[in-house]
Design a protein around this motif. Structure first.
Motif, mmCIF file in Angstrom:
data_model
loop_
_atom_site.group_PDB
_atom_site.id
_atom_site.type_symbol
_atom_site.label_atom_id
_atom_site.label_comp_id
_atom_site.label_asym_id
_atom_site.label_seq_id
_atom_site.Cartn_x
_atom_site.Cartn_y
_atom_site.Cartn_z
ATOM 1 N N LEU A 15 -9.403 -58.157 17.089
ATOM 2 C CA LEU A 15 -10.507 -57.029 16.403
ATOM 3 C C LEU A 15 -10.877 -57.676 15.210
ATOM 4 C CD1 LEU A 15 -12.506 -54.763 16.265
ATOM 5 C CD2 LEU A 15 -10.744 -53.522 15.252
ATOM 6 N N PHE A 16 -9.989 -57.901 14.234
ATOM 7 C CA PHE A 16 -10.421 -58.485 12.751
ATOM 8 C C PHE A 16 -10.588 -59.911 12.910
ATOM 9 C CE2 PHE A 16 -8.954 -54.287 11.976
ATOM 10 C CZ PHE A 16 -9.819 -53.643 11.097
ATOM 11 N N GLY A 17 -10.223 -60.651 13.953
ATOM 12 C CA GLY A 17 -10.631 -61.903 13.984
ATOM 13 C C GLY A 17 -12.232 -62.173 14.230
ATOM 14 N N TRP A 18 -12.769 -61.068 14.972
ATOM 15 C CA TRP A 18 -14.435 -61.257 15.155
ATOM 16 C C TRP A 18 -15.006 -60.195 13.845
ATOM 17 C CZ3 TRP A 18 -16.609 -64.657 17.785
ATOM 18 C CH2 TRP A 18 -15.773 -65.225 18.969
ATOM 19 N N VAL A 19 -14.499 -59.205 13.490
ATOM 20 C CA VAL A 19 -15.131 -58.275 12.658
ATOM 21 C C VAL A 19 -15.017 -58.617 11.244
ATOM 22 C CG1 VAL A 19 -15.322 -56.070 11.756
ATOM 23 C CG2 VAL A 19 -14.840 -56.386 14.323
ATOM 24 N N PRO A 20 -16.300 -58.823 10.373
ATOM 25 C CA PRO A 20 -16.182 -59.210 9.046
ATOM 26 C C PRO A 20 -15.173 -58.090 8.004
ATOM 27 C CG PRO A 20 -18.097 -57.905 9.359
ATOM 28 C CD PRO A 20 -17.501 -58.193 10.771
ATOM 29 N N ALA A 21 -14.110 -58.452 7.829
ATOM 30 C CA ALA A 21 -13.167 -57.873 7.095
ATOM 31 C C ALA A 21 -12.225 -58.557 6.131
ATOM 32 C CB ALA A 21 -12.272 -56.926 8.184
ATOM 33 N N ASN A 22 -11.675 -58.217 5.109
ATOM 34 C CA ASN A 22 -10.669 -58.907 4.437
ATOM 35 C C ASN A 22 -9.376 -58.063 4.396
ATOM 36 O OD1 ASN A 22 -12.617 -60.467 3.075
ATOM 37 N ND2 ASN A 22 -13.217 -58.927 1.668
ATOM 38 N N CYS A 23 -8.492 -58.639 5.040
ATOM 39 C CA CYS A 23 -7.035 -58.248 5.574
ATOM 40 C C CYS A 23 -6.061 -58.791 4.848
ATOM 41 C CB CYS A 23 -6.778 -58.429 7.070
ATOM 42 S SG CYS A 23 -8.156 -57.636 8.200
ATOM 43 N N THR A 24 -5.061 -58.044 4.291
ATOM 44 C CA THR A 24 -3.900 -58.214 3.707
ATOM 45 C C THR A 24 -2.805 -57.653 4.467
ATOM 46 O OG1 THR A 24 -4.044 -56.303 2.139
ATOM 47 C CG2 THR A 24 -5.145 -58.319 1.519
ATOM 48 N N ASP A 25 -1.517 -58.316 4.272
ATOM 49 C CA ASP A 25 -0.399 -57.897 4.740
ATOM 50 C C ASP A 25 0.012 -56.944 3.691
ATOM 51 O OD1 ASP A 25 -0.425 -59.230 7.057
ATOM 52 O OD2 ASP A 25 0.729 -60.876 6.290
ATOM 53 N N ASP A 26 0.769 -55.659 3.827
ATOM 54 C CA ASP A 26 1.132 -54.978 2.819
ATOM 55 C C ASP A 26 2.637 -54.292 3.450
ATOM 56 O OD1 ASP A 26 1.850 -52.936 0.949
ATOM 57 O OD2 ASP A 26 -0.079 -52.186 1.029
ATOM 58 N N THR A 27 3.689 -54.825 3.169
ATOM 59 C CA THR A 27 4.873 -54.207 3.804
ATOM 60 C C THR A 27 5.365 -53.136 3.166
ATOM 61 O OG1 THR A 27 6.159 -55.667 2.053
ATOM 62 C CG2 THR A 27 5.868 -56.638 4.360
ATOM 63 N N SER A 28 4.649 -52.553 2.138
ATOM 64 C CA SER A 28 5.061 -51.278 1.528
ATOM 65 C C SER A 28 4.482 -50.360 2.350
ATOM 66 C CB SER A 28 4.449 -51.444 -0.024
ATOM 67 O OG SER A 28 3.179 -51.442 0.322
ATOM 68 N N THR A 29 3.679 -50.304 3.269
ATOM 69 C CA THR A 29 3.043 -49.484 3.942
ATOM 70 C C THR A 29 3.429 -49.317 5.425
ATOM 71 O OG1 THR A 29 1.309 -50.956 5.012
ATOM 72 C CG2 THR A 29 0.617 -49.676 2.950
ATOM 73 N N ILE A 30 4.643 -49.747 5.515
ATOM 74 C CA ILE A 30 5.427 -49.849 6.803
ATOM 75 C C ILE A 30 5.985 -48.309 7.019
ATOM 76 C CG2 ILE A 30 7.372 -50.422 8.101
ATOM 77 C CD1 ILE A 30 7.025 -53.318 7.299
ATOM 78 N N ILE A 31 5.714 -47.583 8.313
ATOM 79 C CA ILE A 31 6.087 -46.301 8.431
ATOM 80 C C ILE A 31 7.613 -46.420 9.300
ATOM 81 C CG2 ILE A 31 5.757 -44.158 9.370
ATOM 82 C CD1 ILE A 31 3.046 -44.270 8.554
ATOM 83 N N PRO A 32 8.705 -46.013 8.934
ATOM 84 C CA PRO A 32 9.775 -46.072 9.927
ATOM 85 C C PRO A 32 9.376 -45.505 11.370
ATOM 86 C CG PRO A 32 10.549 -45.319 8.007
ATOM 87 C CD PRO A 32 9.165 -45.250 7.767
ATOM 88 N N GLY A 33 9.541 -46.368 12.282
ATOM 89 C CA GLY A 33 9.575 -45.540 13.827
ATOM 90 C C GLY A 33 7.928 -46.112 14.377
#
Length: 234
Positions: A15-33
Motif C-alpha cells: 500500500l505505502f509503496g504506491w501511496v504518497p506517505a512518509n513512513c518510519t519504523d517505531d519499535t516503541s509502538t509494538i503491542i504484545p500479541g
C-alpha cells in the motif's frame, strides 16, 4: 490501535509503496500479541481529497466497497502532520484475534475509524459469526478513482542490473546472490559479482595452467631436439 486498519506486513508495504506517505519504523509502538511496528504520515502539500481509494470485497462475488484513504487520516498533530491510521501487523496477531483458526497467519483488522464510512451488521452465533458492510454514501465513479490514482499514486520504480521489479509493492528486489557459488551482491549496480576469493582462485588456477602449458611445450621441444640429435648420430 483498535481504531485503525491493520494490514499484514506485505499488504502494508504494498500500500505505502504506491501511496504518497512518509513512513518510519517505531519499535516503541509494538503491542504484545499484535506487533504494530510502523507509522506513515501524509506528506506536506498533498491534499487528503486527492488520495487514492482502497477497494475490497467481503466475499469473492460480493459488491465492491470503497474505503477512501482520506477517511483513515488522524487529526493533525501539534506540528501539523497527519498520520495514516493504518498499521502493520505481525504474525502473532493471529493468536490474539482468532486463536483457533484463521485463514491467514496475518489477519486484516478493521478498526472503528475504518468502519466509519460503512453501516455494519453483525450476526453472532454459537458456531459461526458473520459481518456485513453497506456504504453510507454513494461510491465514487470510475473516472474519479482513475483521476485520484493518476494524481497521487507513485510512479513505477526503475530497477537496475539484475534486480526484479515487484509490482505489488512498487519496489526492486535484489538478485539472490547467496544461492550462487562465490558471488555477492553489488548494491550499487544491483548485480551479483564474484567474490575476491573466487577471483584470486581463478587467477591462481590460470597461472598454474599457463605454467603447465609452458612446461609441456618446453619438454616437447626438448624431446624433439633430443630425438633429432639421436637420429643424426645413428
Amino acid at each position: 490501535g483498535s481504531s485503525c486498519l491493520a494490514l499484514p506486513s506485505d499488504l502494508f508495504d504494498g500500500l505505502f509503496g504506491w501511496v504518497p506517505a512518509n513512513c518510519t519504523d517505531d519499535t516503541s509502538t509494538i503491542i504484545p500479541g499484535v506487533g504494530f511496528a510502523r507509522k506513515c504520515y501524509l506528506p506536506s502539500g498533498v491534499k487528503p481529497a486527492s488520495l487514492p481509494v482502497l477497494t475490497f470485497r467481503m466475499e469473492e462475488n460480493g459488491d465492491t466497497l470503497q474505503l477512501p484513504l482520506e477517511d483513515l487520516l488522524l487529526p493533525a498533530g501539534s506540528d501539523g502532520s497527519r498520520e495514516f491510521c493504518v498499521r502493520s501487523t505481525h504474525a502473532s496477531a493471529k493468536a490474539a484475534v482468532c486463536p483457533m483458526a484463521c485463514p491467514s497467519d496475518q489477519p486484516i483488522l478493521i478498526g472503528t475509524l475504518a468502519l466509519r464510512p460503512f453501516l455494519a451488521v453483525f450476526e453472532m452465533g454459537p458456531e459461526m459469526a458473520r459481518v456485513g458492510f453497506a456504504p453510507k454514501r454513494p461510491p465514487l465513479s470510475n473516472v474519479e478513482l482513475a483521476r485520484r490514482r493518476q494524481l497521487t499514486c507513485a510512479k513505477r520504480t526503475s530497477c537496475k542490473g539484475q534486480q526484479r521489479y515487484v509490482a505489488a509493492s512498487n519496489r526492486c528486489e535484489p538478485p539472490d546472490c547467496a544461492a550462487r557459488y562465490f558471488q555477492v551482491l553489488d548494491e550499487e549496480e544491483g548485480t551479483c559479482k564474484h567474490t575476491v576469493t573466487f577471483q584470486a582462485l581463478v587467477t591462481i588456477l590460470i597461472g598454474l595452467f599457463s605454467a603447465g602449458e609452458l612446461a609441456t611445450q618446453h619438454f616437447q621441444l626438448r624431446y624433439a631436439r633430443d630425438a633429432e640429435f639421436g637420429v643424426q648420430h645413428a
